[in-house]
Design a protein around this motif. Structure first.
Motif, PDB file in Angstrom:
ATOM      1  N   ALA A  12       0.832  -1.211   0.000  1.00 49.29           N
ATOM      2  CA  ALA A  12       0.000   0.000   0.000  1.00 49.29           C
ATOM      3  C   ALA A  12       0.860   1.253   0.000  1.00 49.29           C
ATOM      4  CB  ALA A  12      -0.932  -0.006   1.208  1.00 49.29           C
ATOM      5  N   LEU A  13       1.955   1.237   0.761  1.00 49.62           N
ATOM      6  CA  LEU A  13       2.853   2.397   0.791  1.00 49.62           C
ATOM      7  C   LEU A  13       3.503   2.596  -0.576  1.00 49.62           C
ATOM      8  CD1 LEU A  13       4.235   4.674   2.319  1.00 49.62           C
ATOM      9  CD2 LEU A  13       5.935   3.030   3.160  1.00 49.62           C
ATOM     10  N   VAL A  14       3.862   1.497  -1.220  1.00 48.12           N
ATOM     11  CA  VAL A  14       4.434   1.580  -2.572  1.00 48.12           C
ATOM     12  C   VAL A  14       3.418   2.185  -3.534  1.00 48.12           C
ATOM     13  CG1 VAL A  14       5.201   0.197  -4.539  1.00 48.12           C
ATOM     14  CG2 VAL A  14       6.111  -0.275  -2.254  1.00 48.12           C
ATOM     15  N   ASP A  15       2.175   1.744  -3.445  1.00 52.08           N
ATOM     16  CA  ASP A  15       1.128   2.295  -4.319  1.00 52.08           C
ATOM     17  C   ASP A  15       0.920   3.788  -4.068  1.00 52.08           C
ATOM     18  OD1 ASP A  15       0.748  -0.171  -5.474  1.00 52.08           O
ATOM     19  OD2 ASP A  15      -1.025  -0.678  -4.266  1.00 52.08           O
ATOM     20  N   LEU A  16       0.945   4.180  -2.793  1.00 45.89           N
ATOM     21  CA  LEU A  16       0.766   5.585  -2.460  1.00 45.89           C
ATOM     22  C   LEU A  16       1.928   6.413  -3.010  1.00 45.89           C
ATOM     23  CD1 LEU A  16      -0.854   7.772  -1.011  1.00 45.89           C
ATOM     24  CD2 LEU A  16       0.431   7.232   1.083  1.00 45.89           C
ATOM     25  N   ALA A  17       3.134   5.893  -2.870  1.00 46.91           N
ATOM     26  CA  ALA A  17       4.298   6.598  -3.402  1.00 46.91           C
ATOM     27  C   ALA A  17       4.154   6.802  -4.909  1.00 46.91           C
ATOM     28  CB  ALA A  17       5.573   5.827  -3.082  1.00 46.91           C
ATOM     29  N   SER A  23       9.231   7.111  -7.050  1.00 43.93           N
ATOM     30  CA  SER A  23       9.663   5.780  -7.479  1.00 43.93           C
ATOM     31  C   SER A  23      10.118   4.978  -6.258  1.00 43.93           C
ATOM     32  CB  SER A  23      10.808   5.883  -8.481  1.00 43.93           C
ATOM     33  OG  SER A  23      10.407   6.581  -9.640  1.00 43.93           O
ATOM     34  N   PRO A  24       9.529   3.812  -6.020  1.00 45.32           N
ATOM     35  CA  PRO A  24       9.919   3.022  -4.852  1.00 45.32           C
ATOM     36  C   PRO A  24      11.223   2.253  -5.050  1.00 45.32           C
ATOM     37  CG  PRO A  24       8.199   1.898  -6.055  1.00 45.32           C
ATOM     38  CD  PRO A  24       8.387   3.214  -6.735  1.00 45.32           C
ATOM     39  N   ASP A  25      11.808   2.337  -6.237  1.00 39.81           N
ATOM     40  CA  ASP A  25      13.091   1.688  -6.492  1.00 39.81           C
ATOM     41  C   ASP A  25      13.788   2.417  -7.630  1.00 39.81           C
ATOM     42  OD1 ASP A  25      12.065   0.616  -9.024  1.00 39.81           O
ATOM     43  OD2 ASP A  25      10.971  -0.808  -7.787  1.00 39.81           O
ATOM     44  N   HIS A  26      15.052   2.086  -7.836  1.00 41.69           N
ATOM     45  CA  HIS A  26      15.814   2.670  -8.940  1.00 41.69           C
ATOM     46  C   HIS A  26      16.997   1.747  -9.232  1.00 41.69           C
ATOM     47  CE1 HIS A  26      18.036   4.091  -5.377  1.00 41.69           C
ATOM     48  NE2 HIS A  26      19.093   4.162  -6.170  1.00 41.69           N
ATOM     49  N   TRP A  27      17.667   2.022 -10.332  1.00 43.55           N
ATOM     50  CA  TRP A  27      18.823   1.226 -10.735  1.00 43.55           C
ATOM     51  C   TRP A  27      20.095   1.969 -10.402  1.00 43.55           C
ATOM     52  CZ3 TRP A  27      17.959  -3.685 -12.097  1.00 43.55           C
ATOM     53  CH2 TRP A  27      16.667  -4.021 -12.504  1.00 43.55           C
ATOM     54  N   GLY A  28      21.027   1.308  -9.701  1.00 39.40           N
ATOM     55  CA  GLY A  28      22.309   1.898  -9.352  1.00 39.40           C
ATOM     56  C   GLY A  28      23.247   1.933 -10.541  1.00 39.40           C
ATOM     57  N   PHE A  29      24.410   2.644 -10.371  1.00 38.44           N
ATOM     58  CA  PHE A  29      25.297   2.822 -11.519  1.00 38.44           C
ATOM     59  C   PHE A  29      26.048   1.541 -11.873  1.00 38.44           C
ATOM     60  CE2 PHE A  29      28.128   3.661  -7.987  1.00 38.44           C
ATOM     61  CZ  PHE A  29      29.407   3.334  -8.414  1.00 38.44           C
ATOM     62  N   HIS A  30      25.987   0.529 -11.022  1.00 38.68           N
ATOM     63  CA  HIS A  30      26.559  -0.772 -11.364  1.00 38.68           C
ATOM     64  C   HIS A  30      25.513  -1.690 -11.983  1.00 38.68           C
ATOM     65  CE1 HIS A  30      30.559  -0.138  -9.894  1.00 38.68           C
ATOM     66  NE2 HIS A  30      30.186   0.075  -8.648  1.00 38.68           N
ATOM     67  N   GLY A  31      24.287  -1.184 -12.196  1.00 37.93           N
ATOM     68  CA  GLY A  31      23.244  -1.981 -12.825  1.00 37.93           C
ATOM     69  C   GLY A  31      22.393  -2.776 -11.866  1.00 37.93           C
ATOM     70  N   LEU A  41      10.376   6.705   1.998  1.00 36.20           N
ATOM     71  CA  LEU A  41       9.118   6.985   1.305  1.00 36.20           C
ATOM     72  C   LEU A  41       8.184   7.811   2.177  1.00 36.20           C
ATOM     73  CD1 LEU A  41       8.342   3.571  -0.453  1.00 36.20           C
ATOM     74  CD2 LEU A  41       9.322   5.640  -1.457  1.00 36.20           C
ATOM     75  N   VAL A  42       8.114   7.476   3.461  1.00 33.04           N
ATOM     76  CA  VAL A  42       7.245   8.217   4.388  1.00 33.04           C
ATOM     77  C   VAL A  42       7.693   9.676   4.483  1.00 33.04           C
ATOM     78  CG1 VAL A  42       6.532   8.431   6.799  1.00 33.04           C
ATOM     79  CG2 VAL A  42       6.566   6.174   5.703  1.00 33.04           C
ATOM     80  N   ALA A  43       9.015   9.888   4.547  1.00 32.23           N
ATOM     81  CA  ALA A  43       9.535  11.250   4.677  1.00 32.23           C
ATOM     82  C   ALA A  43       9.292  12.066   3.412  1.00 32.23           C
ATOM     83  CB  ALA A  43      11.027  11.206   4.998  1.00 32.23           C
ATOM     84  N   VAL A  44       9.457  11.441   2.247  1.00 31.97           N
ATOM     85  CA  VAL A  44       9.221  12.152   0.994  1.00 31.97           C
ATOM     86  C   VAL A  44       7.740  12.498   0.852  1.00 31.97           C
ATOM     87  CG1 VAL A  44       9.301  11.959  -1.520  1.00 31.97           C
ATOM     88  CG2 VAL A  44      11.237  11.167  -0.159  1.00 31.97           C
ATOM     89  N   THR A  53       2.256   7.841   7.963  1.00 31.04           N
ATOM     90  CA  THR A  53       2.977   7.358   9.131  1.00 31.04           C
ATOM     91  C   THR A  53       2.408   6.073   9.718  1.00 31.04           C
ATOM     92  OG1 THR A  53       1.646   8.901  10.451  1.00 31.04           O
ATOM     93  CG2 THR A  53       3.865   9.617   9.793  1.00 31.04           C
ATOM     94  N   THR A  54       1.178   5.714   9.352  1.00 31.04           N
ATOM     95  CA  THR A  54       0.609   4.451   9.829  1.00 31.04           C
ATOM     96  C   THR A  54      -0.099   3.769   8.660  1.00 31.04           C
ATOM     97  OG1 THR A  54      -1.561   5.375  10.396  1.00 31.04           O
ATOM     98  CG2 THR A  54       0.181   5.482  12.105  1.00 31.04           C
ATOM     99  N   PRO A  55      -0.327   2.460   8.734  1.00 32.00           N
ATOM    100  CA  PRO A  55      -1.056   1.777   7.654  1.00 32.00           C
ATOM    101  C   PRO A  55      -2.440   2.379   7.419  1.00 32.00           C
ATOM    102  CG  PRO A  55       0.037   0.178   9.061  1.00 32.00           C
ATOM    103  CD  PRO A  55       0.199   1.508   9.728  1.00 32.00           C
ATOM    104  N   GLU A  56      -3.111   2.801   8.494  1.00 30.45           N
ATOM    105  CA  GLU A  56      -4.448   3.373   8.343  1.00 30.45           C
ATOM    106  C   GLU A  56      -4.385   4.687   7.560  1.00 30.45           C
ATOM    107  OE1 GLU A  56      -4.180   0.597  11.599  1.00 30.45           O
ATOM    108  OE2 GLU A  56      -3.093   2.486  11.237  1.00 30.45           O
ATOM    109  N   ARG A  57      -3.403   5.490   7.865  1.00 30.80           N
ATOM    110  CA  ARG A  57      -3.280   6.769   7.167  1.00 30.80           C
ATOM    111  C   ARG A  57      -2.840   6.583   5.715  1.00 30.80           C
ATOM    112  NH1 ARG A  57      -0.685  10.213  12.245  1.00 30.80           N
ATOM    113  NH2 ARG A  57      -2.654  10.350  13.395  1.00 30.80           N
ATOM    114  N   VAL A  58      -2.071   5.542   5.464  1.00 30.31           N
ATOM    115  CA  VAL A  58      -1.717   5.211   4.082  1.00 30.31           C
ATOM    116  C   VAL A  58      -2.977   4.893   3.283  1.00 30.31           C
ATOM    117  CG1 VAL A  58      -0.577   3.493   2.610  1.00 30.31           C
ATOM    118  CG2 VAL A  58       0.633   4.454   4.583  1.00 30.31           C
ATOM    119  N   ASP A  59      -3.883   4.105   3.876  1.00 28.23           N
ATOM    120  CA  ASP A  59      -5.129   3.752   3.176  1.00 28.23           C
ATOM    121  C   ASP A  59      -5.979   4.994   2.897  1.00 28.23           C
ATOM    122  OD1 ASP A  59      -4.405   1.097   3.212  1.00 28.23           O
ATOM    123  OD2 ASP A  59      -5.562   0.610   5.026  1.00 28.23           O
TER     124      ASP A  59
END
Length: 708
Positions: A12-17, A23-31, A41-44, A53-59
């Protein structure tokens, strides 16, 4: 309730982001794939005004995000490309009739929109059934800033419409020839009349001389955006207080018209101020901005108090009116900063619109007048510099540079409010040259607030910087697509990418550039998605190619034929030592001295030697060097190599042209290295002044190479 943090984010947090462009992930310079930690993610999200900050608030936040567009009759802002029709969704109470039209810019008339036969199932939002009507924005609307209006029996609303060029076309002259130009750090290019720092008069002279005597077509300079109004001044031109307004440090005091009519006593005050700092122009040590600005500021106050002619006073008033509330807010911030002299501001002044702020504006009105005047005289001197460059024969003239962001405690951070995200720094994840990542500390644009405000702050910024520019370089242009957000307290490698509406940001950039008749170059180095370069080329924005970074299979130097045509191509960049220093491995040694290496020193040295040796082999294969070439021969051969590329623009570092070896900036450092304080010097570090440039054999020889 205390936040619940998990090392791995919930679905759910990933979907909210993702719903907010994070983006919940990315590719590093080594691939390798890197997942963003839940607490990041919460801070951003918090910086975007979303409580996760909580699962309920994410929903709750997820449900709100899904309904957001249905709560508005019109989108926050609509940006379209001319020549392409676009569907416009309009949300009204289900079954209620709606009329939609466009008010064209400059009151050129109105254009009623046609509704399309597109059905969407109504949606219940906040207990109300909402329907979705679709209208067509036609392809043939004129370029510009227009307004969409919608009316129902219940009321009327409006939103901004920007019609942008499908492509920013190059000037017609570039169909026949390419252009080369110099790249310089303006503060470092001093003359005997400078007050210890290169200024706009030096810029005008350098532009005229480079065009008339060297055959250059442009002069790329560092950002000259505003810094703090009082010392100490942040040295980095890439961390300005405001990106829209100008740093008066670069003013040539004697060139302000009123200086000529001062009384003898006041002229003595000017000379007294100058005497203490003018001699610093021949000092080989780090540039002392603070002493220069303290002296200039004292002199400028004397000139400001001098009477102005009626025409000059009218011109000043018209300038203030044309720049609008943005200039007044900037000047107020400067006046407030002086007033509190480094002390903490009262909390009620943190809001530019508060009653307390208004009262202090009145109290400090004379100081606000002073800072508005500084912007006016700076604008006039920048205008003169561009005129001198063109009169010298340059086809482009001054190429300005736009920094990624602003100081977190500067004027823009104060005046622009929610358009900039709080509690966030912008930077870059680890890469080959900065293996610990970078945090530039600037607050980023808040993508949703930017759209809600019609991109006004972004538009005004571009309009100001394009006023006296033949071209604009956008530092880290990838930031118009996505930015690496780093929450306060996190190391630079613990951030997340936030996506922007690049169609809107690039479209507006093209619109304002076309109106100004200017070219745009995007610095597209570092980590980015491969499609971005193609998109920029499609929109008519040139890229950036640096010889040392362009590689083929086997990590060999790219052949000239493999370089992009639509690019500003150079041997080096300001984040590397000049070419003489780079060839000597200074980029390795400086990182070792400063503790920035994350790999063994001997390995990095070996890699640098291999890179140098492969480059020399590539030069030799094209007959550009003989056996055992000198440093100067290598530098000229590298520029001949670059000249063999199909690149439209070719840049030559002024530091390379005079044999300078010291780096202007070492990324990843602050006080550890004299970043942005190194004066232009020869191979031994002796100052090279503007008056002596044309007598410099290395410069004339390298210019001859570029003119072959």
């Amino acid at each position: 309730m205390a936040p619940v943090e998990h090392p791995v984010p919930s679905p759910a947090l990933v979907d909210l982001a993702r719903a907010h462009g994070i983006s919940p992930d990315h590719w590093g310079f080594h691939g390798e794939k890197q997942d963003v930690a839940a607490h990041t993610l919460v801070a951003v999200l918090r910086a975007m005004g979303v409580d996760a900050t909580t699962p309920e608030r994410v929903d709750v936040a997820l449900a709100s995000a899904a309904d957001a567009q249905w709560r508005r009759m019109l989108p926050p802002t609509v940006v379209v490309r001319r020549g392409r029709s676009v569907e416009l969704p309009v949300y009204v109470t289900d079954g209620v009739p709606v009329e939609v039209w466009i008010e064209l810019e400059s009151q050129r008339g109105a254009y009623e929109l046609s509704q399309l036969d597109v059905y969407t199932e109504p949606r219940v939002v906040d207990g109300r059934s909402i329907g979705r009507a679709v209208f067509e924005i036609p392809a043939d609307l004129p370029l510009g800033w227009h307004e969409i209006r919608a009316r129902t029996p219940d009321g009327q609303t409006r939103t901004t419409l920007a019609v942008t060029p499908d492509r920013l076309e190059l000037p017609a002259s570039f169909k026949e020839f390419r252009a080369w130009g110099l790249m310089a750090q303006l503060y470092s290019v001093r003359s005997r009349q400078s007050w210890g720092v290169g200024d706009f008069a030096d810029l005008a002279d350098l532009g005229w001389l480079a065009g008339r005597s060297l055959g250059a077509d442009f002069l790329l300079i560092n950002p000259v955006a505003a810094a703090e109004p009082s010392t100490p001044m942040t040295p980095s031109p890439y961390l300005p207080s405001s990106r829209r307004f100008i740093n008066p440090l670069y003013l040539r005091v004697e060139d302000i018209r009123e200086t000529a009519y001062l009384s003898a006593a006041d002229r003595s005050l000017i000379e007294w101020s100058a005497d203490g700092v003018r001699e610093m122009s021949t000092d080989p040590g780090p540039i002392d901005r603070d002493s220069a600005w303290d002296a200039k500021k004292a002199a400028l106050r004397v000139i400001f108090e001098a009477p102005r002619s009626a025409a000059r006073e009218t011109a000043l008033s018209e300038f203030r009116a044309s720049q609008g509330p943005g200039l007044e807010d900037f000047a107020a911030w400067c006046a407030f900063s002086d007033h509190f002299a480094g002390q903490e501001w009262p909390s009620e002044l943190h809001d530019p619109t508060s009653e307390a702020t208004g009262a202090l504006r009145v109290e400090l009105s004379a100081e606000i007048d002073f800072y508005c005047w500084l912007q006016w005289v700076a604008d006039l001197q920048l205008e003169q510099a561009q005129r001198a460059a063109l009169e010298g024969g340059m086809t482009i003239g001054i190429m300005h540079d736009l920094a990624v962001g602003v100081h977190p405690e500067g004027a823009d951070a104060w005046a622009l409010g929610t358009v900039l995200a709080k509690g966030i720094g912008v930077g870059a994840p680890p890469d080959m040259y900065n293996q610990q990542g970078q945090n530039w500390s600037q607050p980023p644009w808040h993508p949703e607030e930017l759209a809600r405000t019609g991109y006004a702050a972004y538009r005004d910024l571009l309009r100001t910087i394009f006023r006296h520019a033949g071209a604009l370089r956008i530092d880290h242009v990838i930031g118009l697509f996505r930015l690496w957000w780093i929450p306060e307290g996190n190391p630079a490698d613990q951030g997340a990418y936030v996506r922007y509406d690049h169609d809107a940001l690039i479209g507006i950039l093209c619109l304002e550039a076309q109106r100004a008749g200017a070219m745009v170059i995007g610095e597209d180095l570092g980590l980015f998605e491969p499609w971005v370069r193609g998109y920029l080329a499609e929109r008519g924005i040139l890229g950036t190619s640096v010889l040392w970074f362009e590689k083929e299979a086997g990590d060999r130097p790219m052949r000239p034929e493999g370089f992009r045509p639509l690019a500003l191509t150079t041997v080096t960049t300001h984040d590397l030592p000049p070419t003489a220093g780079y060839l000597a491995g200074e980029h390795v040694e400086i990182r070792e001295r400063l503790g920035l290496l994350t790999e063994p020193l001997q390995l990095v040295r070996q890699q640098a030697r291999q890179e140098r040796d492969q480059m020399i082999l590539a030069l030799a294969a094209r007959g550009l060097v003989d056996d055992d070439p000198s440093e100067r021969e290598l530098v000229e051969a590298l520029h001949r190599y670059v000249k063999a590329t199909p690149a439209l623009l070719l840049g030559v570092s002024l530091a390379d042209a005079v044999g300078e070896r010291r780096a202007q900036n070492q990324p990843g450092t602050d006080q550890e290295y004299p970043n942005w304080k190194v004066p232009l010097g020869d191979p031994s570090g002796n100052p090279v002044l503007l008056e002596d440039l044309l007598d410099n054999a290395r410069l004339r020889s390298l210019a001859a190479v570029m003119n072959e």
